[in-house]
Scaffold this motif. Structure first.
Motif, short mmCIF file in Angstrom:
data_model
loop_
_atom_site.label_atom_id
_atom_site.label_comp_id
_atom_site.label_asym_id
_atom_site.label_seq_id
_atom_site.Cartn_x
_atom_site.Cartn_y
_atom_site.Cartn_z
N ASP A 111 -0.95 16.26 -41.22
CA ASP A 111 -1.31 17.52 -41.90
C ASP A 111 -2.69 18.03 -41.47
O ASP A 111 -3.41 18.63 -42.25
CB ASP A 111 -1.27 17.35 -43.41
CG ASP A 111 -2.25 16.28 -43.92
OD1 ASP A 111 -2.93 15.65 -43.07
OD2 ASP A 111 -2.34 16.10 -45.14
N GLN A 112 -3.05 17.82 -40.20
CA GLN A 112 -4.36 18.25 -39.74
C GLN A 112 -4.45 19.78 -39.53
O GLN A 112 -5.51 20.36 -39.61
CB GLN A 112 -4.73 17.57 -38.42
CG GLN A 112 -5.14 16.12 -38.55
CD GLN A 112 -3.93 15.21 -38.69
OE1 GLN A 112 -2.84 15.54 -38.26
NE2 GLN A 112 -4.14 14.06 -39.32
N THR B 256 -2.61 23.90 -39.87
CA THR B 256 -1.73 24.78 -40.65
C THR B 256 -1.14 25.85 -39.74
O THR B 256 -1.85 26.46 -38.93
CB THR B 256 -2.52 25.47 -41.78
OG1 THR B 256 -3.08 24.48 -42.64
CG2 THR B 256 -1.61 26.39 -42.59
N LEU C 233 -1.65 28.03 -34.82
CA LEU C 233 -2.14 27.03 -35.75
C LEU C 233 -3.66 27.10 -35.89
O LEU C 233 -4.37 27.42 -34.93
CB LEU C 233 -1.76 25.62 -35.28
CG LEU C 233 -0.29 25.19 -35.43
CD1 LEU C 233 0.58 25.89 -34.41
CD2 LEU C 233 -0.15 23.68 -35.27
N GLY D 45 -7.12 24.92 -37.80
CA GLY D 45 -7.49 23.63 -38.36
C GLY D 45 -8.99 23.46 -38.42
O GLY D 45 -9.75 24.42 -38.25
N GLN E 293 3.40 25.69 -43.04
CA GLN E 293 3.55 24.25 -42.85
C GLN E 293 2.25 23.62 -42.38
O GLN E 293 1.45 24.26 -41.68
CB GLN E 293 4.64 23.94 -41.82
CG GLN E 293 6.06 24.01 -42.34
CD GLN E 293 7.04 23.58 -41.27
OE1 GLN E 293 7.64 24.40 -40.59
NE2 GLN E 293 7.20 22.26 -41.12
N THR E 294 2.05 22.37 -42.73
CA THR E 294 0.93 21.60 -42.20
C THR E 294 1.49 20.53 -41.27
O THR E 294 2.46 19.84 -41.61
CB THR E 294 0.09 20.95 -43.32
OG1 THR E 294 0.96 20.16 -44.15
CG2 THR E 294 -0.58 22.01 -44.16
#
Length: 352
Positions: free
Chosen positions: A289-290, A292, A307, A309, A329-330
C-alpha cells in the motif's frame, strides 16, 4: 551516393552560440529524424543544411560536394515546410510545376514530372483543383509533390505535420514513409513529436541545447539510452524515474515494499542513484500500500494508471488484459531487476 555529413558544424547569432560543433553522418537513402524539445536547435540545423542559415564554422557535405557556403538553389535539396505555402490562384498541377516553369524547363518535361509525382502521391484526381478545395493532408501532399518534381538529392522536412489533426498526422506519417520506400532518397525530418520519430526513422538524432545527446535506430534508443534525458524523451508515456538511496548494495525508496536488488555493480562511494523503469515493465503489487492510484486512462487494449506516493512520487504504469486496477486503490511496485535503468544523479549519464 548522396548522404549528408556534418563536421563540427557551429552556428552563432552574434556572441550567442546555438549549435555546438555537430558531427553527424547520414547515409545515402537514409530517413533521419532530428528530434528534441522546443529550442534544441533541430530546425536551425536543418536550415543550415538547406543553406537558409549561414554556417558559422565547420563543414557540411552533400555527397562529395562541400556545400557549407553554397547557394541554397545549388545544393540539390528540396524543403517541405510546416506551412504549405501554396499559391491559392493556381491549380494543384500548376503549384507542383511552378518551380520548374520558373527555371525554364520545357512544358512537356514539367507535365511528365508532375504526372509522375501526382501518381506517387495519389493526387491524380486533384490536379485541376485549387488549394481551397483540398483538405489539409492533401495540401501537404501537394507541397511534397512540389519538392519531388525538382528531383532533389536530399529531401528536408521541417515539422510538416504540425498543422494537421491527429488522424491526418497518422495518415501522412504512413504516406511519407511509403514515399521514402518508393523513391529511396535521403530524407531529413525535423519534429518535436517522438512518436513520429519512432515510427518513421531509420536513424534518430536526439538534440538538446544545440548538442547531440544520442544517435541510433529508434528501438536502440528506446532499449539502450545513454542518459536520463534520452530515456525520458524517447517513449510514450515517458520513462518513470525514482531517486533511490543505496542501502547495503540495494536500491531503497519509499515506493518499494522492500529494497530492490541492483542490476549492476555500482561505483564505490555512490550513496544514491536515479532509477528508471518504463511503464510497461512495472507491475502493481496488490498486497502492498505504498502508492495510490489517482487516475486511470482506459484506451481499449491498454490502460495507463497514474500513481502518487511518498516523497512526491509520481509514476505511470501500463496495464493490459481484462483485470485492471481502479482509481483509489493502494498498491506497491514490482519491477524485474533486469528491467531497471540506472543513471548518475548528478550528470544523468547511464550507469552500466
Amino acid at each position: 551516393m548522396t548522404g549528408v555529413t556534418l563536421n563540427k558544424a557551429i552556428k552563432k547569432y552574434g556572441e550567442t552560440q546555438v549549435i555546438h560543433g555537430i558531427d553527424l553522418e547520414i547515409e545515402d537513402g537514409e530517413f533521419c529524424v532530428f528530434v528534441g524539445p522546443s529550442g534544441c536547435g533541430k530546425s536551425t540545423l536543418l536550415r543550415m543544411i538547406a543553406g537558409l542559415e549561414e554556417t558559422t564554422d565547420g563543414a557540411i557535405n552533400i555527397g562529395q560536394r562541400d556545400v557549407t557556403h553554397m547557394d541554397p538553389a545549388k545544393r540539390g535539396v528540396a524543403m517541405v515546410f510546416q506551412t504549405y505555402a501554396l499559391y491559392p490562384h493556381m491549380t494543384v498541377a500548376e503549384n507542383m510545376g511552378f518551380g520548374l516553369r520558373m527555371n525554364g524547363v520545357p512544358k512537356p518535361e514539367i507535365n511528365e514530372k508532375v504526372s509522375k509525382a501526382s501518381s506517387i502521391l495519389k493526387l491524380d484526381q486533384y490536379l485541376n483543383r485549387k488549394p481551397k478545395a483540398l483538405s489539409g493532408g492533401q495540401r501537404q501532399r501537394v507541397a511534397i509533390g512540389r519538392a519531388i518534381v525538382r528531383g532533389p538529392e536530399v529531401f528536408l522536412f521541417d515539422e510538416p505535420l504540425s498543422n494537421l489533426d491527429a488522424e491526418l498526422r497518422v495518415e501522412m506519417r504512413v504516406e511519407i514513409s511509403r514515399l521514402h520506400q518508393e523513391i529511396g532518397a535521403t530524407m531529413i525530418y525535423v519534429t518535436h513529436d517522438q512518436v513520429e520519430a519512432m515510427t518513421m526513422a531509420d536513424k534518430i538524432v536526439v538534440l538538446r541545447d544545440g548538442r547531440i545527446e544520442q544517435v541510433g535506430a529508434p528501438l536502440d534508443l528506446y532499449r539502450d539510452p545513454d542518459n536520463k534525458f534520452v530515456a525520458g524523451f524517447i517513449g510514450s508515456p515517458a520513462m518513470n524515474f525514482l531517486e533511490c538511496d543505496i542501502v547495503d548494495g540495494k536500491l531503497a525508496h519509499p515506493a518499494f515494499a522492500t529494497p530492490q536488488d541492483c542490476p549492476i555493480t555500482l561505483p564505490t562511494g555512490l550513496t544514491s542513484v536515479t532509477v528508471g523503469a518504463r511503464p510497461e515493465h512495472i507491475e502493481m503489487d496488490q498486497s502492498a500500500d505504498q502508492l495510490t492510484i489517482e487516475l486511470t486512462e482506459a484506451l481499449g487494449g491498454v490502460s495507463y494508471c497514474y500513481l502518487t506516493g511518498p516523497n512526491d512520487t509520481r509514476l505511470i504504469i501500463e496495464e493490459r488484459g481484462d483485470n485492471r486496477s481502479s482509481e483509489g486503490q493502494t498498491v506497491g511496485l514490482s519491477i524485474p531487476t533486469e528491467r531497471l535503468y540506472l543513471f548518475d544523479p548528478e550528470t544523468g549519464s547511464r550507469l552500466r
